[in-house]
Motif scaffolding. Sequence first.
Motif, mmCIF file in Angstrom:
data_model
loop_
_atom_site.group_PDB
_atom_site.id
_atom_site.type_symbol
_atom_site.label_atom_id
_atom_site.label_comp_id
_atom_site.label_asym_id
_atom_site.label_seq_id
_atom_site.Cartn_x
_atom_site.Cartn_y
_atom_site.Cartn_z
ATOM 1 N N ARG A 23 -5.308 4.960 2.458
ATOM 2 C CA ARG A 23 -4.923 3.447 2.338
ATOM 3 C C ARG A 23 -5.899 2.739 2.459
ATOM 4 N NH1 ARG A 23 0.354 3.576 6.054
ATOM 5 N NH2 ARG A 23 1.989 4.398 4.444
ATOM 6 N N GLY A 27 -7.490 0.523 -0.811
ATOM 7 C CA GLY A 27 -7.578 -0.838 -0.479
ATOM 8 C C GLY A 27 -8.803 -1.478 -0.702
ATOM 9 N N ILE A 60 -3.463 -6.951 0.609
ATOM 10 C CA ILE A 60 -4.346 -5.850 0.561
ATOM 11 C C ILE A 60 -4.865 -5.846 1.966
ATOM 12 C CG2 ILE A 60 -6.473 -4.497 -0.224
ATOM 13 C CD1 ILE A 60 -5.293 -5.397 -3.093
ATOM 14 N N TYR A 63 -2.609 -5.056 4.681
ATOM 15 C CA TYR A 63 -2.260 -3.418 4.506
ATOM 16 C C TYR A 63 -3.243 -2.548 5.195
ATOM 17 C CZ TYR A 63 -0.449 0.537 1.848
ATOM 18 O OH TYR A 63 -0.071 1.863 1.383
ATOM 19 N N MET A 64 -4.574 -2.858 4.810
ATOM 20 C CA MET A 64 -5.623 -2.210 5.311
ATOM 21 C C MET A 64 -5.873 -2.355 6.859
ATOM 22 S SD MET A 64 -8.533 -2.556 2.583
ATOM 23 C CE MET A 64 -9.643 -1.978 3.447
#
Length: 82
Positions: A23, A27, A60, A63-64
């Motif tokens: 991820r 990312g 993103i 998410y990271m």
Amino acid sequence: MTEEQRSPTGKPMVEATPMDVIRIRIGSFALVFCVAVLVLSFIGRLWVLTGIVVAVMAIIAIYMAFAVRKQKRLGGGPQSRG
């Protein structure tokens, strides 16, 4: 700080789930791509595309951030006892 322990093959041993590593790496690649599209859309005055890219970059980044947060919760890997 302690030195990393090494496996019998000589590789550093670190607690990390492979999915979190994936991820973070994907990312970061996606963010670089988004920055390029953002610059081009800004130069071309494509404001709708600029807004979409900014929204995608925010998603993103979140998410990271969750993947990095999970890694910090796991700890820094095996601790040396020597």
